[in-house]
Write a protein that holds these residues in place. Structure first.
Motif: not given
Length: 138
Positions: A13-42
Motif C-alpha cells: 500500500x505504500x505505492x498506492x494512492x486513493x482519493x479521500x475527503x468528501x467527493x474524493x478531492x483529497x489525494x491519499x498517499x502513505x506517510x503524508x499528513x492529513x487533517x480530519x474533519x474533527x480537527x485531529x492531525x495524523x
C-alpha cells in the motif's frame, strides 16, 4: 481479507494512492499528513480493506496533541504501528478534510538537547598533567 493489505507488514500500500475527503478531492498517499474533519492531525500509515468492517479504511498515527483509540491493532489484527500507544485511529476516507504540513503531525514529544562544551564550562579543558606555558624547543 486484511492480510492482503496489512499496513507496513508485508503489503504494497505504500505505492498506492486513493482519493479521500468528501467527493474524493483529497489525494491519499502513505506517510503524508492529513487533517480530519474533527480537527485531529495524523500521518497516513494504512489504507485498505480490514476484517472488522466492510470497505476501504484509512489508518492514521495521530500527532501528540490528539488522542487516538489504539496502537494500530484492531480486534487482534495489526494494521500499522505507532510510536506511542493510543495514537492510532482508523477512519473512512471521507472523514479526511485536507493534507497539511508534516510539522503538524509531530509524534514523540520534545527532543532533549544536551548542553554544549561552552555551557558546561568544559571548553577550556586540558588533559591531566598539561602545562599552560608554551614550549620553545622540541
Amino acid at each position: 481479507m486484511a492480510a492482503q493489505n496489512w499496513g507496513q507488514f508485508g503489503h504494497n500500500t505504500h505505492k498506492r494512492q486513493n482519493a479521500g475527503g468528501k467527493g474524493g478531492g483529497v489525494t491519499l498517499k502513505m506517510n503524508w499528513t492529513y487533517e480530519l474533519e474533527d480537527g485531529r492531525v495524523g500521518t497516513l500509515k494504512f489504507m485498505g480493506n480490514v476484517e472488522f468492517a466492510k470497505g476501504q479504511w484509512i489508518g492514521l498515527e495521530l500527532s501528540d496533541k490528539h488522542k487516538g483509540k489504539h496502537n494500530g491493532t484492531v480486534e487482534g489484527t495489526k494494521y500499522f504501528s505507532v510510536l506511542k500507544n493510543g495514537q492510532g485511529v482508523m477512519v473512512k476516507a471521507a472523514k479526511i478534510k485536507k493534507r497539511v504540513a508534516a510539522k503538524k503531525a509531530h509524534v514523540g514529544g520534545q527532543t532533549k538537547v544536551k548542553a554544549g562544551a561552552v555551557a558546561t564550562g568544559k571548553a577550556n579543558w586540558k588533559p591531566a598533567g598539561a602545562t599552560t606555558e608554551k614550549k620553545t624547543e622540541y
